[in-house]
Design a protein around this motif. Sequence first.
Motif, mmCIF file in Angstrom:
data_model
loop_
_atom_site.group_PDB
_atom_site.id
_atom_site.type_symbol
_atom_site.label_atom_id
_atom_site.label_comp_id
_atom_site.label_asym_id
_atom_site.label_seq_id
_atom_site.Cartn_x
_atom_site.Cartn_y
_atom_site.Cartn_z
ATOM 1 N N LEU A 243 0.978 -1.112 -0.498
ATOM 2 C CA LEU A 243 -0.235 0.089 0.094
ATOM 3 C C LEU A 243 1.044 0.805 -0.305
ATOM 4 O O LEU A 243 1.769 1.293 0.047
ATOM 5 C CB LEU A 243 -1.118 0.024 1.335
ATOM 6 C CG LEU A 243 -2.661 -0.992 1.303
ATOM 7 C CD1 LEU A 243 -2.982 -1.274 2.647
ATOM 8 C CD2 LEU A 243 -3.377 -0.660 0.061
ATOM 9 N N GLY A 244 0.069 2.241 -0.057
ATOM 10 C CA GLY A 244 1.466 3.647 -0.929
ATOM 11 C C GLY A 244 1.515 3.975 0.619
ATOM 12 O O GLY A 244 2.027 4.852 1.082
ATOM 13 N N SER A 245 1.517 3.703 2.307
ATOM 14 C CA SER A 245 1.711 4.196 3.396
ATOM 15 C C SER A 245 2.425 3.422 4.531
ATOM 16 O O SER A 245 1.811 2.380 4.107
ATOM 17 C CB SER A 245 1.550 5.177 4.006
ATOM 18 O OG SER A 245 0.033 3.960 5.182
ATOM 19 N N ARG A 246 3.231 3.106 4.736
ATOM 20 C CA ARG A 246 3.829 2.270 6.323
ATOM 21 C C ARG A 246 3.446 1.683 6.434
ATOM 22 O O ARG A 246 2.774 0.628 7.163
ATOM 23 C CB ARG A 246 5.376 2.488 6.701
ATOM 24 C CG ARG A 246 6.003 1.452 7.028
ATOM 25 C CD ARG A 246 7.862 2.048 8.025
ATOM 26 N NE ARG A 246 8.196 3.527 6.521
ATOM 27 C CZ ARG A 246 8.830 2.194 6.007
ATOM 28 N NH1 ARG A 246 9.932 1.181 6.219
ATOM 29 N NH2 ARG A 246 9.864 3.114 5.034
ATOM 30 N N GLU A 247 2.561 2.959 7.429
ATOM 31 C CA GLU A 247 1.412 2.261 8.224
ATOM 32 C C GLU A 247 0.410 1.358 8.327
ATOM 33 O O GLU A 247 0.009 0.797 8.885
ATOM 34 C CB GLU A 247 0.837 4.046 8.979
ATOM 35 C CG GLU A 247 2.220 5.092 9.975
ATOM 36 C CD GLU A 247 2.721 5.526 8.949
ATOM 37 O OE1 GLU A 247 3.921 5.601 9.432
ATOM 38 O OE2 GLU A 247 2.830 5.786 7.496
#
Lengths: 245, 269
Positions: free
Chosen positions: B156-160
């Motif tokens: 996905l687009g963010s690590r979190e």
Amino acid sequence: MANTVTDKNTSTKSQNEKLFISDIRKKVTFSIVEAYKNIRTNTLALMTKKNAKVLAISSPNASEGKSTTALNIAITLSQLEKKILIIDADAHRPSIHKKLKVENNFGLLNLILDKTNLNEALYHHNDYLDVLTCGTNTTKPSEILNSEKFNELLEELKSQYEYIILDTPPINPVSDALVIAQKVDAIVLVVRAGTTSHEAFKKAIKSLGVLELKADGVIINGADPRPKGYYKSKYSYYRYGKTYY
Amino acid sequence: MNSITSRDLFNIFLKNIFIILLSAIIFSVGAYVYCENFTDKKFMAQGEILVTNGNIGDKDDSEDEIIDDSTESTPESTPETTVPNSGPVNNTDIAASINLLPTVRSMLTGSGIYKEFANYLNTETEYNYSYSQLKAAAKVDQTEKQSFYIGISFELGSREDAIAITNHFLEFVPSYFEGKIHGSRVSTTPDCDTAVQTAPRTMSTVALAAIVGVVLSYGVVFLISILNSTIKSDEDFSARYNIPVIGNIPDFSISHSNSKPTSKKGKRG
């Protein structure tokens, strides 16, 4: 009206005249001084070997530095206290008078057409170097240079000078250079590094070859002065010297 | 045209080395700026799912441990395990579990699980991803062919988000499979807490750009060099013509740059 010159050095240069004439810069580096001295040595050797007195400096194309080179060779030869005459035989783009900042009212062409005499036409640059500018003439310079009168003039001048340097037109664009080449004892071509193509040079050589003439030497103008090999590390003269003048 | 030797090629490279290096730097910087500012970053978090038939308990530390009929096994239970071992395990159970793998993998690559997972996320968590986004983000892997473990990752687009979605999926999966495959047991690896950046691959892109810069610039200077049919030097001239070179007049601009005070070691002559 004669050129506005006197027997003495009449240019605007000071007593310690500039050794070299340059279109580009007024100051001259040690490396260039040494280069011309080297050319002088080789030219003298060439002339001696051929028992030559009249040397033509030409080039395959225009703007390759032959006029500047011819003038500087003449100056360096005169420094050996040899009686030198430089003739501007480039009737299409005379430039010797511009470099020396003298007038060009009477010169070679006028002399051949008997419109002046030698004393009026000659410019005494210094005690050992005389200059014969091209002169002004709007009619057929090629025919004038091809005349018997020019041959007679050269013979007369040979008796008065140890060496005669002719600044000729470029070989490829005009035929004058080939006319002059048949009247001289030796021919040196000036080529400009990075500018003169092999094709143009070969064409010039071929043109000379048609007349059974050949270039006796070549001067590479605008060469990379950075020394190679042994001389680069230790005895590189190019690393020495401030501006000469 | 004269033949070109490897030495000529090397000399061309040396002569134009600054241009070539500069090109490499420019290409590298351009690639770096592009990667950092003009591409979407993606992060991948990974977990593993263990689906077995109901008679096999949770995986203990020894993955290769196969328990035969004569051996009672009491694998240690960990806080993360979902089902404690409820008895001896035999090869039939193991075979049955292995036979489950294609089915499980098929379910993990199908659409149904992600539709339900999307509903799960929307209702149970703060995350709001569509089924299509989750399906596109999910990657199913199997670390070893005969292993019970199936790797599942979300990119996905963010690590979190990658970490969170993966963990939520690992929470969701047991109830899903146990509801679909009756009698199965599902356990998962502990919570994933790291996500690696998968895109853009900045370092490899920059390195590739540097190489491209070197190759392109060398190609250009090489072409210019071989197409340059002018007289370059006295060596170039002497190699072609049998006319003596009686002098070299230096380039004014270069010779001026070389004009320096006398070396301290020697005096001017």
